[in-house]
Motif scaffolding. Structure first.
Motif, PDB file in Angstrom:
ATOM      1  N   GLY A 159       0.780  -1.219   0.000  1.00  0.00           N
ATOM      2  CA  GLY A 159       0.000   0.000   0.000  1.00  0.00           C
ATOM      3  C   GLY A 159       0.812   1.269   0.000  1.00  0.00           C
ATOM      4  N   ARG A 160       2.145   1.150  -0.088  1.00  0.00           N
ATOM      5  CA  ARG A 160       2.996   2.339  -0.053  1.00  0.00           C
ATOM      6  C   ARG A 160       3.967   2.347  -1.233  1.00  0.00           C
ATOM      7  NH1 ARG A 160       5.227   3.494   5.893  1.00  0.00           N
ATOM      8  NH2 ARG A 160       5.991   5.294   4.710  1.00  0.00           N
ATOM      9  N   LYS A 161       3.449   2.040  -2.405  1.00  0.00           N
ATOM     10  CA  LYS A 161       4.264   2.004  -3.612  1.00  0.00           C
ATOM     11  C   LYS A 161       4.317   3.354  -4.318  1.00  0.00           C
ATOM     12  CE  LYS A 161       4.921  -2.202  -2.608  1.00  0.00           C
ATOM     13  NZ  LYS A 161       6.133  -2.517  -1.818  1.00  0.00           N
ATOM     14  N   GLY A 162       3.909   4.390  -3.589  1.00  0.00           N
ATOM     15  CA  GLY A 162       3.969   5.744  -4.090  1.00  0.00           C
ATOM     16  C   GLY A 162       3.864   6.696  -2.918  1.00  0.00           C
ATOM     17  N   VAL A 163       3.347   7.909  -3.160  1.00  0.00           N
ATOM     18  CA  VAL A 163       3.133   8.868  -2.085  1.00  0.00           C
ATOM     19  C   VAL A 163       1.663   9.258  -2.050  1.00  0.00           C
ATOM     20  CG1 VAL A 163       5.477   9.782  -2.135  1.00  0.00           C
ATOM     21  CG2 VAL A 163       3.722  10.829  -3.586  1.00  0.00           C
ATOM     22  N   ASP A 164       1.172   9.589  -0.847  1.00  0.00           N
ATOM     23  CA  ASP A 164      -0.177  10.105  -0.675  1.00  0.00           C
ATOM     24  C   ASP A 164      -0.097  11.597  -0.393  1.00  0.00           C
ATOM     25  OD1 ASP A 164      -1.096   7.565  -1.011  1.00  0.00           O
ATOM     26  OD2 ASP A 164      -1.731   7.261   1.062  1.00  0.00           O
ATOM     27  N   ILE A 165      -0.924  12.374  -1.095  1.00  0.00           N
ATOM     28  CA  ILE A 165      -0.946  13.819  -0.946  1.00  0.00           C
ATOM     29  C   ILE A 165      -2.353  14.238  -0.542  1.00  0.00           C
ATOM     30  CG2 ILE A 165      -0.565  16.044  -2.079  1.00  0.00           C
ATOM     31  CD1 ILE A 165       1.278  14.578  -4.062  1.00  0.00           C
ATOM     32  N   ALA A 166      -2.473  14.918   0.597  1.00  0.00           N
ATOM     33  CA  ALA A 166      -3.778  15.365   1.075  1.00  0.00           C
ATOM     34  C   ALA A 166      -4.205  16.615   0.315  1.00  0.00           C
ATOM     35  CB  ALA A 166      -3.716  15.654   2.572  1.00  0.00           C
ATOM     36  N   GLY A 167      -5.509  16.815   0.238  1.00  0.00           N
ATOM     37  CA  GLY A 167      -6.024  17.992  -0.447  1.00  0.00           C
ATOM     38  C   GLY A 167      -7.513  18.135  -0.255  1.00  0.00           C
ATOM     39  N   GLU A 168      -8.125  18.984  -1.072  1.00  0.00           N
ATOM     40  CA  GLU A 168      -9.547  19.258  -0.990  1.00  0.00           C
ATOM     41  C   GLU A 168     -10.298  18.524  -2.100  1.00  0.00           C
ATOM     42  OE1 GLU A 168     -10.870  20.972   1.454  1.00  0.00           O
ATOM     43  OE2 GLU A 168      -8.903  21.411   2.332  1.00  0.00           O
ATOM     44  N   LEU A 169     -11.527  18.156  -1.801  1.00  0.00           N
ATOM     45  CA  LEU A 169     -12.359  17.465  -2.776  1.00  0.00           C
ATOM     46  C   LEU A 169     -12.517  18.324  -4.030  1.00  0.00           C
ATOM     47  CD1 LEU A 169     -14.141  14.901  -3.137  1.00  0.00           C
ATOM     48  CD2 LEU A 169     -16.079  16.301  -2.375  1.00  0.00           C
ATOM     49  N   GLY A 170     -12.174  17.744  -5.169  1.00  0.00           N
ATOM     50  CA  GLY A 170     -12.348  18.436  -6.440  1.00  0.00           C
ATOM     51  C   GLY A 170     -11.169  19.257  -6.908  1.00  0.00           C
ATOM     52  N   GLN A 171     -10.092  19.354  -6.121  1.00  0.00           N
ATOM     53  CA  GLN A 171      -8.965  20.168  -6.563  1.00  0.00           C
ATOM     54  C   GLN A 171      -8.248  19.492  -7.736  1.00  0.00           C
ATOM     55  OE1 GLN A 171      -6.515  20.323  -2.907  1.00  0.00           O
ATOM     56  NE2 GLN A 171      -4.830  19.484  -4.096  1.00  0.00           N
ATOM     57  N   PRO A 172      -7.586  20.282  -8.594  1.00  0.00           N
ATOM     58  CA  PRO A 172      -6.999  19.733  -9.818  1.00  0.00           C
ATOM     59  C   PRO A 172      -5.869  18.729  -9.557  1.00  0.00           C
ATOM     60  CG  PRO A 172      -7.212  22.117  -9.962  1.00  0.00           C
ATOM     61  CD  PRO A 172      -7.476  21.751  -8.532  1.00  0.00           C
ATOM     62  N   VAL A 173      -5.849  17.699 -10.364  1.00  0.00           N
ATOM     63  CA  VAL A 173      -4.746  16.737 -10.440  1.00  0.00           C
ATOM     64  C   VAL A 173      -4.184  16.850 -11.852  1.00  0.00           C
ATOM     65  CG1 VAL A 173      -4.098  14.296 -10.404  1.00  0.00           C
ATOM     66  CG2 VAL A 173      -5.774  15.171  -8.750  1.00  0.00           C
ATOM     67  N   VAL A 174      -2.878  17.047 -11.967  1.00  0.00           N
ATOM     68  CA  VAL A 174      -2.285  17.293 -13.275  1.00  0.00           C
ATOM     69  C   VAL A 174      -1.286  16.195 -13.638  1.00  0.00           C
ATOM     70  CG1 VAL A 174      -2.540  19.775 -12.895  1.00  0.00           C
ATOM     71  CG2 VAL A 174      -0.335  18.677 -12.444  1.00  0.00           C
ATOM     72  N   ALA A 175      -1.053  16.051 -14.938  1.00  0.00           N
ATOM     73  CA  ALA A 175      -0.036  15.115 -15.411  1.00  0.00           C
ATOM     74  C   ALA A 175       1.331  15.610 -14.975  1.00  0.00           C
ATOM     75  CB  ALA A 175      -0.095  14.990 -16.928  1.00  0.00           C
ATOM     76  N   VAL A 176       2.178  14.696 -14.488  1.00  0.00           N
ATOM     77  CA  VAL A 176       3.498  15.115 -14.005  1.00  0.00           C
ATOM     78  C   VAL A 176       4.502  15.287 -15.137  1.00  0.00           C
ATOM     79  CG1 VAL A 176       3.233  14.128 -11.708  1.00  0.00           C
ATOM     80  CG2 VAL A 176       4.136  12.700 -13.566  1.00  0.00           C
ATOM     81  N   ALA A 177       4.135  14.883 -16.352  1.00  0.00           N
ATOM     82  CA  ALA A 177       5.015  15.042 -17.509  1.00  0.00           C
ATOM     83  C   ALA A 177       4.195  14.803 -18.769  1.00  0.00           C
ATOM     84  CB  ALA A 177       6.191  14.065 -17.441  1.00  0.00           C
ATOM     85  N   ASP A 178       4.760  15.185 -19.905  1.00  0.00           N
ATOM     86  CA  ASP A 178       4.097  14.910 -21.172  1.00  0.00           C
ATOM     87  C   ASP A 178       3.906  13.402 -21.333  1.00  0.00           C
ATOM     88  OD1 ASP A 178       4.489  17.603 -21.495  1.00  0.00           O
ATOM     89  OD2 ASP A 178       5.885  17.429 -23.183  1.00  0.00           O
ATOM     90  N   GLY A 179       2.832  13.021 -21.984  1.00  0.00           N
ATOM     91  CA  GLY A 179       2.622  11.598 -22.209  1.00  0.00           C
ATOM     92  C   GLY A 179       1.285  11.297 -22.839  1.00  0.00           C
ATOM     93  N   LYS A 180       0.906  10.027 -22.764  1.00  0.00           N
ATOM     94  CA  LYS A 180      -0.355   9.540 -23.331  1.00  0.00           C
ATOM     95  C   LYS A 180      -1.097   8.743 -22.271  1.00  0.00           C
ATOM     96  CE  LYS A 180      -2.204   6.705 -27.103  1.00  0.00           C
ATOM     97  NZ  LYS A 180      -1.851   5.874 -28.284  1.00  0.00           N
ATOM     98  N   VAL A 181      -2.392   9.006 -22.132  1.00  0.00           N
ATOM     99  CA  VAL A 181      -3.213   8.272 -21.179  1.00  0.00           C
ATOM    100  C   VAL A 181      -3.446   6.865 -21.718  1.00  0.00           C
ATOM    101  CG1 VAL A 181      -5.439   8.156 -19.996  1.00  0.00           C
ATOM    102  CG2 VAL A 181      -4.335  10.372 -20.368  1.00  0.00           C
ATOM    103  N   VAL A 182      -3.006   5.852 -20.960  1.00  0.00           N
ATOM    104  CA  VAL A 182      -3.151   4.468 -21.405  1.00  0.00           C
ATOM    105  C   VAL A 182      -4.174   3.707 -20.571  1.00  0.00           C
ATOM    106  CG1 VAL A 182      -0.861   4.308 -22.429  1.00  0.00           C
ATOM    107  CG2 VAL A 182      -1.157   3.781 -20.000  1.00  0.00           C
TER     108      VAL A 182
END
Length: 257
Positions: free
Chosen positions: A157-180
């Motif tokens: 369950g810890r294969k990444g990081v968890d970031i707290a925030g507000e419901l509905g706030q934007p999540v952005v791509a961390v780099a150029d790429g293609k959604v697979v």
């Protein structure tokens, strides 16, 4: 003694009743791709892509493609049986893979390091902050908020990081790429997006409320692809992962300071 015996009987009765009662279930809400040994095969289900299957079992999508004689653009089919381990030389026959492909129904879904010890981090994050170039990729932070759980190579369950925030706030791509991958077919990830950045790197964004980007979309670093939520977890947060050659790596090694 006569007065003491009834009390003993009552205590024994209550203990017997409590031992036969139900125990409240424990729900593990962390993002765990797969628990236990990897099975030898996997049968493709509606909504699967080669990328999402590889993510779930910790195998690089190109490795899965090689083991199963699947060529780009890595189309898979509902009912297709995929090998999840390296085949023996005698079993690796392209003809068998071709026959298997003919016998199943085409899916309606789109085609599809070494780690370091995490250091506790508590700071404000923002996609507008300076980027960092690593392995030829320009990386951004995926959202704004406090890192509440760090990467661990050994803990489930810890294969990444968890970031707290507000419901509905934007999540952005961390780099150029293609959604697979864009959906909620992976257990414990909730509404999930996976972005392919190059032949080696993938990133994933879990527990979203809304998925803005769909499979096949080309995205730019810093572009909004989802809205933060609590799907598949117990609180509003983003669970973010980076995979290198199919294996989880510490995102803090790649994201800017």
């Amino acid at each position: 003694m006569r007065l003491f015996l009834p009390a003993l009987v009552m205590i024994a009765f209550l203990a017997a009743c409590s031992s036969g009662g139900r125990v409240a279930p424990v729900h593990h809400l962390g993002a765990v791709p797969h628990v236990g040994p990897r099975p030898s095969h996997y049968t493709v289900r509606r909504g699967d892509t080669l990328y999402s299957i590889g993510w779930r079992y910790g195998v690089h999508y190109r490795t899965l493609a090689h083991w199963n004689a699947i060529r780009p653009p890595y189309t898979i089919y509902v009912g297709q049986k995929l090998r999840l381990n390296s085949p023996s030389k005698s079993a690796a026959k392209p003809k068998q893979a071709s026959e298997n492909k003919k016998s199943v129904t085409k899916s309606t879904a789109s085609p599809p390091l070494t780690t370091v010890k995490a250091v506790p981090v508590k700071k404000a994050l923002s996609p507008e902050r300076p980027t960092k170039v690593a392995h030829g990729i320009r990386w951004y932070w995926p959202t704004q908020g406090e890192v509440i759980q760090n990467f661990s190579r050994t803990e489930a369950g810890r294969k990444g990081v968890d970031i707290a925030g507000e419901l509905g706030q934007p999540v952005v791509a961390v780099a150029d790429g293609k959604v697979v991958y864009s959906g909620r077919g992976l257990p414990r990830y909730g509404k999930l997006i996976i972005v392919k950045h190059d032949a080696n790197f993938l990133s994933a964004y879990a527990h979203n409320r809304l998925l803005v980007s769909k499979e096949g979309d080309s995205v730019k670093g810093g572009q909004k692809i989802a809205e933060m939520g609590r799907s598949g977890t117990d609180r509003v947060k983003l669970h973010f992962e980076i995979r290198h050659h199919g294996q989880p790596v510490d995102p803090l090694r790649y994201l800017p300071e």
